[in-house]
Write an enzyme that holds these catalytic residues in place. Structure first.
Site, short mmCIF file in Angstrom:
data_model
loop_
_atom_site.label_atom_id
_atom_site.label_comp_id
_atom_site.label_asym_id
_atom_site.label_seq_id
_atom_site.Cartn_x
_atom_site.Cartn_y
_atom_site.Cartn_z
N VAL A 3 69.30 117.46 18.59
CA VAL A 3 68.22 117.82 17.69
C VAL A 3 68.76 117.82 16.27
CG1 VAL A 3 66.46 119.53 17.11
CG2 VAL A 3 67.22 119.28 19.48
N CYS A 4 68.07 117.14 15.37
CA CYS A 4 68.43 117.13 13.96
C CYS A 4 69.89 116.67 13.76
CB CYS A 4 68.17 118.51 13.36
SG CYS A 4 68.13 118.57 11.56
N THR A 5 70.69 117.45 13.05
CA THR A 5 72.06 117.04 12.76
C THR A 5 73.00 117.22 13.94
OG1 THR A 5 72.47 119.23 11.79
CG2 THR A 5 71.87 117.45 10.27
N THR A 29 68.13 111.03 13.09
CA THR A 29 68.43 112.40 12.74
C THR A 29 67.45 112.79 11.64
OG1 THR A 29 70.18 113.96 12.10
CG2 THR A 29 70.16 111.82 10.98
#
Length: 338
Positions: free
Chosen positions: A110-112, A130
């Site tokens: 998730v995300c970074t 990302t």
């Protein structure tokens, strides 16, 4: 499956709490719904950190994991949240991910969290995404990864990556649908009041947010007119006339000031308008296609498949509160392409 699918969530200092709790709640809710349907034990949710020690999230929330990450068995699904702790990760954390991932059936970030997967070599040769604000950094630091900053999530084989925070919920729902079917995923979304179940190909931003506002007033007025009249003749020649420029001057100036060609901008606005009308109205697919400038339902269908990877009827079923039938009567054909 006769045994629960273990979903292991990786904890570390500096993680973004919503990157963790969002997907975790999706899997938990889906498990409860499956149990109510007579299929208990769909998921076993586990949290783990290095040494099994408590961690502190970026917002200061203290979390106590269930177990030691380094001693964990490979799960069915390994989930890696993002956060400030991905900037200078502990080599032992990266090594633990590298050891667990090959035997997991799925790995998701998730995300970074994508940076931790990249550090572990799990994204090399793969397409990934990302948070849009970090996509350039990910691509520069790891040139062996095909970084796409636009989609909310990307699946490449057993590895899935998602954009910021809420995109993790969308990815988790997609994984639930893969495991337990579309009906359970839809009911999970409804239970969590997740009005939108967005497909991975949906852009992280709307058409208006992905481009700059033109500097010159005539071009800004053209942008506004496009948004208000998607059904109109939006050819370069017509738009150039509204801006009192030649078609060549208009196309060059529009692209320079907005970062998007006129044709691409028109396509994006029409798609976004059609999406919104499918979500918010009971209008037929044919009516929406005409009102958004597609002319025919088939032309709109092709645009949806090309950009979102789902046809209009399926998009409406997923995203509209109350949910329309799987194949609406006004669909040009039964839309089974996913």
């Amino acid at each position: 499956m006769t045994t629960a699918r273990t979903v292991l969530f990786v904890l570390y200092d500096g993680l973004q709490s919503l990157d963790l709790t969002g997907p975790l709640e999706v899997f938990h809710a889906a498990g409860r719904i499956a149990a109510a349907d007579g299929a208990p034990g769909a998921y076993r949710l586990v949290t783990a950190s290095l040494g099994g020690v408590p961690v502190t999230t970026g917002s200061g929330l203290r979390l106590t994991p269930d177990q030691d990450l380094a001693r964990s068995e490979a799960p069915h699904t390994l989930v890696v949240p993002g956060g400030d702790g991905t900037r200078d990760p502990d080599p032992a954390l990266v090594a633990a991910l590298r050891a667990l991932a090959p035997d997991a059936q799925r790995v998701a970030s998730v995300c970074t969290g994508a940076f931790l997967l990249a550090e572990a070599g799990l994204l090399t040769g793969r397409r990934a995404t990302t948070h849009w604000g970090y996509a350039g950094t990910l691509a520069a630091r790891f040139p062996g990864i095909e970084v796409d900053p636009e989609p909310i999530f990307v699946r490449d084989g057993p590895v899935a990556t998602s954009a910021g925070v809420t995109a993790g919920l969308d990815l988790a729902l997609a994984l639930v649908e893969e495991d337990l079917g579309g009906e359970v995923a839809l009911r999970t979304a409804q239970a969590l009041v997740m009005f939108l179940r967005r497909p991975g190909g949906q852009a992280q931003f709307s058409a208006q947010l992905t481009v700059q506002l033109a500097e010159r007033q005539p071009l800004r007025e053209v942008q506004q007119w496009i948004s208000e009249h998607p059904e109109a003749d939006l050819s370069v020649e017509t738009l150039a006339g509204r801006a009192a420029l030649s078609p060549r001057q208009f196309a060059r100036a529009f692209a320079a000031e907005t970062g998007r060609t006129p044709g691409r901008y028109v396509d994006d606005v029409r798609l976004e308008t059609a999406r919104r009308r499918l979500e918010e109205s009971a209008d037929s697919v044919e009516s929406i296609a005409r009102g958004c400038g597609y002319g025919t339902p088939e032309a709109m269908r092709r645009a949806f498949l090309r950009t979102l990877a789902v046809p209009p009827g399926e998009y409406r079923r997923r995203f509209r509160p109350g949910s329309a039938p799987r194949s609406a009567p006004d669909d040009p054909q039964k839309e089974t392409v996913r």
